[in-house]
Design a protein around this motif. Structure first.
Motif, short mmCIF file in Angstrom:
data_model
loop_
_atom_site.label_atom_id
_atom_site.label_comp_id
_atom_site.label_asym_id
_atom_site.label_seq_id
_atom_site.Cartn_x
_atom_site.Cartn_y
_atom_site.Cartn_z
N ASN A 163 -31.38 68.78 33.91
CA ASN A 163 -32.44 69.41 33.13
C ASN A 163 -32.86 70.75 33.74
OD1 ASN A 163 -33.60 67.82 30.70
ND2 ASN A 163 -33.14 66.23 32.21
N ASN A 168 -35.05 73.02 31.45
CA ASN A 168 -36.06 72.03 31.05
C ASN A 168 -36.84 71.62 32.30
OD1 ASN A 168 -35.49 71.97 28.32
ND2 ASN A 168 -34.02 70.30 28.49
N GLU A 170 -40.00 71.00 33.08
CA GLU A 170 -40.97 69.90 33.04
C GLU A 170 -40.26 68.55 33.10
OE1 GLU A 170 -44.13 69.94 33.26
OE2 GLU A 170 -44.66 72.04 32.92
N LEU A 171 -39.16 68.43 32.34
CA LEU A 171 -38.38 67.18 32.38
C LEU A 171 -37.77 66.97 33.76
CD1 LEU A 171 -36.48 66.96 28.95
CD2 LEU A 171 -38.08 65.30 29.91
#
Length: 268
Positions: A163, A168, A170-171
């Protein structure tokens, strides 16, 4: 009528006895071989995290692995893939680990299923096929509750890495957090340090706001790991502070990294 034992009858009986004896011998030898292979696989598995080089050498002692069948074949494929990964041997094909995933896909053994798909994802990461790696790791995540702690941590940290690759953040943060919780529960110092390093490298505001906290966690654990990982940790702390324009703190940790690195041949 009375049965008469002629020479022909005696010869036939002896032939049958010989055939039966051969069959029993083969059956006994087969059982011994199966028990021997099972013992080798179990020994290799027990050494996988503490002495992965020994685990790999033990697996190489299995003669004619292509003749293994069923779960033994699947376990062998899984453990050999794992041993190669633990010894930092880059995978170039998914054919071996596919034996394990194909076998455990429809089994009730969720622990092995999770591990099989973890290492399928690991293989695809080596091959730079991040889409297939993500698919495999998500399949592992579906049955992760029944897996051992190390498998859970690796799945989460690898999902964090993937991620992060596609921004990504935050993920990625969430997955690294899950891995960190597991590693702290199991007091796995090396993996705690690795996950904290990964978290410090994320470009998130909550990291900048909590840098001192995570650096404190890192330093508290660093004395329990080897010099190479200490060097990497100090270097990454320095980079983190440098990005925040805190040059004095950054310089302090770069100096620590240089000092520790004298004991290792580490690229930093």
């Amino acid at each position: 009528p009375t049965f008469v034992r002629t020479d022909i009858h005696i010869t036939m009986i002896r032939t049958l006895e010989y055939i039966l004896c051969c069959l029993l011998t083969l059956s006994f030898t087969g059982c011994q071989d199966r028990k021997g292979t099972a013992a080798v696989l179990k020994e290799a598995e027990s050494l996988m995290y503490t002495r992965p080089d020994s685990a790999l050498q033990i697996l190489k002692t299995i003669s004619q692995p292509e003749k293994l069948t069923g779960q033994e074949q699947a376990d062998y494929a899984l453990l050999l893939t794992q041993a190669r990964s633990r010894n930092r041997i880059t995978a170039t094909s998914d054919s071996l680990i596919r034996i394990a995933t194909d076998y455990f896909q429809d089994s009730n053994d969720n622990a092995r299923k999770a591990k099989a798909f973890l290492y399928l994802g690991d293989v695809y990461m080596d091959m730079q096929n991040h889409i297939e790696a993500m698919k495999a790791l998500k399949q592992a995540e579906e049955v992760l509750d029944d897996a051992e702690a190390r498998t859970q941590s690796l799945v989460y940290s690898n999902l964090g890495y993937l991620n992060r690759k596609i921004a990504n953040y935050e993920l990625a943060w969430g997955y690294y957090q899950k891995a960190l919780v597991i590693d702290k529960t199991n007091e796995n110092s090396e993996w705690i340090v690795t996950n904290l390093i990964n978290m410090l490298n994320l470009p998130l505001s909550e990291i900048q706001d909590s840098t001192v906290y995570y650096v404190h966690l890192l330093e508290k654990t660093l004395l329990s790991v080897n010099s190479e990982l200490q060097t990497k940790a100090y270097n990454n702390i320095g980079v983190c502070y440098y990005k925040q324009n805190k040059t004095e703190q950054a310089a302090n940790y770069f100096c620590k990294a240089i000092h520790v690195s004298n004991a290792v041949s580490y690229r930093a």
